[in-house]
Every structure is written in C-alpha cells, then in structure tokens.
Design a protein around this motif. Structure first.
Motif, mmCIF file in Angstrom:
data_model
loop_
_atom_site.group_PDB
_atom_site.id
_atom_site.type_symbol
_atom_site.label_atom_id
_atom_site.label_comp_id
_atom_site.label_asym_id
_atom_site.label_seq_id
_atom_site.Cartn_x
_atom_site.Cartn_y
_atom_site.Cartn_z
ATOM 1 N N GLU B 1 0.837 -1.196 0.000
ATOM 2 C CA GLU B 1 0.000 0.000 0.000
ATOM 3 C C GLU B 1 0.874 1.249 0.000
ATOM 4 O OE1 GLU B 1 -2.649 0.248 3.332
ATOM 5 O OE2 GLU B 1 -3.123 2.341 2.914
ATOM 6 N N LEU B 2 0.527 2.161 -0.865
ATOM 7 C CA LEU B 2 1.288 3.408 -0.973
ATOM 8 C C LEU B 2 1.093 4.260 0.279
ATOM 9 C CD1 LEU B 2 2.860 5.555 -2.598
ATOM 10 C CD2 LEU B 2 0.699 6.189 -3.669
ATOM 11 N N LYS B 3 2.191 4.710 0.847
ATOM 12 C CA LYS B 3 2.132 5.619 2.001
ATOM 13 C C LYS B 3 2.858 6.905 1.650
ATOM 14 C CE LYS B 3 1.784 2.055 5.562
ATOM 15 N NZ LYS B 3 0.318 2.171 5.554
ATOM 16 N N VAL B 4 2.290 8.010 2.078
ATOM 17 C CA VAL B 4 2.850 9.328 1.800
ATOM 18 C C VAL B 4 3.000 10.071 3.126
ATOM 19 C CG1 VAL B 4 2.577 11.476 0.523
ATOM 20 C CG2 VAL B 4 1.674 9.347 -0.438
ATOM 21 N N GLU B 5 4.206 10.504 3.410
ATOM 22 C CA GLU B 5 4.476 11.202 4.667
ATOM 23 C C GLU B 5 5.030 12.588 4.389
ATOM 24 O OE1 GLU B 5 5.534 7.375 7.537
ATOM 25 O OE2 GLU B 5 7.094 8.820 7.000
ATOM 26 N N GLN B 6 4.544 13.532 5.153
ATOM 27 C CA GLN B 6 5.044 14.898 5.048
ATOM 28 C C GLN B 6 5.680 15.298 6.362
ATOM 29 O OE1 GLN B 6 1.185 16.466 2.745
ATOM 30 N NE2 GLN B 6 2.578 18.130 3.326
#
Lengths: 118, 113
Positions: B1-6
């Motif tokens: 699953e794609l995870k995006v963190e800022q």
C-alpha cells in the motif's frame, strides 16, 4: 458546470439516521473521487469512479458506506445508520483522466459537505 | 500500500525567512502533486510534477521531484503572510495500475509577521 458542486454544504443528523451526499462534477470529467477529511487531519480516500463503475472502493470504512454514479455524471455517497465517528468533511473531486491516460491527473475539488452526527 | 508522509506537520515561520516542506512516499511513482488548502476551504492545485528532476516555480514557491529518492520538496522563499495555509502532497498510483491519489498528512504553515 464551472466547478465541482457538492450538496448539502452542511448536514447535522442524529446518530442512526441515513444521509446522502451529492456531488456534481465538472462536465466531461470521466473520473470522480470521494475523500473524507476529519478535523485537522489529512485526506482519507474513500472511492473513485471511472465513468459509472468504481475500480477502487477500498477506502469505504464499512458496509454502511456506499456510493453510486449515474450517467457518468452525478454521484451520491450514502451513509447508513450514521455514527459519531462519521463526522467529517466529505470532499468530492473530479478529473479528466481516462483509463489509459498517461498524463497528469489533476483533481478539482468541490467545497465539501460537512457532516455532523450528534 | 502506498504511504505518503510529510514533514513537518506544523511550521511557524517569520516573514522573509526560507523553509522547505518534505514529502516522502513509499512506492515508485513519477507523478506527484502539491495542493493548498486555506482554513475552511477546499483544496487548490499548486503544482504537477511528472518526471524525475521536475522543478516547478510559482512566485515564492518552488516544488521539485526526485523519483529515485521518492522525495518531493516544496521550498518557500522569503515567506509572506498570505502563504499561510495547509499544504498537501499527493502521489498518483498509476504506475501500478491505480488511478487514485494518495495524500500526505499535510503541513500547516503559519507565517508570523
């Protein structure tokens, strides 16, 4: 239309009631997305449509949530037997992205429907 | 699953200072988007980055993409008050057959006069 229209803009309901949220995308946009944004949080993906079919509905939190799109245009998100944790802003977005379009997929968002479950 | 963190999640800066917001993602993608959200409003598209090394600039904002590092940056130069907003990055899953955009957690930027 000129932009993505959502209605109602604000909905207050009692726990256990059903609600319907409507999205009218930009005319000609083939893809339509529903996201949920809780207070101070990011965007949680719910479902997206390509035409009238939903290739990815993996984000729907439970079977109380359903969505449909008719005529490749208007979409309705239905929440049955609402719970307090359903309170959030429900955002709809549309894009001109075709199934095998390799270009950018820039989403245009509506103003959102703020749902409050008491 | 794609995870995006800022990061950072919250940023208070003084006017005229420079700063950078970072966006890391977990799976190969060469399509990344930056959006802005003003309080009580919806999201507005800022930048579209479609290839490794892409750089886009608009006013005091500059966005870049390094697909090898799976990293995008949003650089703010000489901040002014009207840049106060929440900034989101989003990654397109079309490289692996999914058209949805996965959004980062957002960075709430406050510019202090």
């Amino acid at each position: 239309g000129a932009g993505v229209s959502q209605s109602p803009s604000n909905k207050v309901t009692e726990k256990g009631k059903d609600v319907e949220l409507r999205c009218d995308p930009i005319s000609g946009h083939t893809a339509l997305y529903w996201y949920r944004q809780s207070l101070g949080q990011g965007l949680e993906f719910l479902i997206y449509f390509q035409g009238n079919s939903a290739p990815d509905k993996s984000g729907l939190p439970s079977d109380r949530f359903s969505a449909e799109r008719t005529g490749g245009s208007v979409s309705t998100l239905t929440i049955q037997r609402t719970q307090q944790e359903d309170s959030a802003v429900y955002l709809c977005a549309s894009s001109h992205r075709g199934i095998r379009n390799s270009g950018a997929n820039v989403l245009t968002f509506g103003a959102g429907s703020r749902l409050t479950v008491l | 699953e794609l995870k995006v963190e800022q990061n950072p999640l919250f940023l208070s800066m003084q006017e005229e200072k420079n700063y950078t917001i970072y966006c890391n993602y977990s799976t190969t993608s060469d399509r990344l988007y930056w959006y802005r959200q003003d309080p009580g409003k919806s999201l507005e598209s800022l930048f579209v980055l479609l290839s490794n090394g892409a750089v886009k600039q608009e006013g005091r904002l500059m966005a870049s993409l390094d697909t090898k590092a799976r990293l995008s940056t949003l650089h703010i130069t000489a901040a002014v008050h009207d840049l106060s907003a929440t900034y989101f990055c989003a990654v397109d899953g079309s490289n692996f057959g999914n058209e949805k955009l996965t959004f980062g957690t957002g960075t709430r930027l406050t510019i202090i006069p």
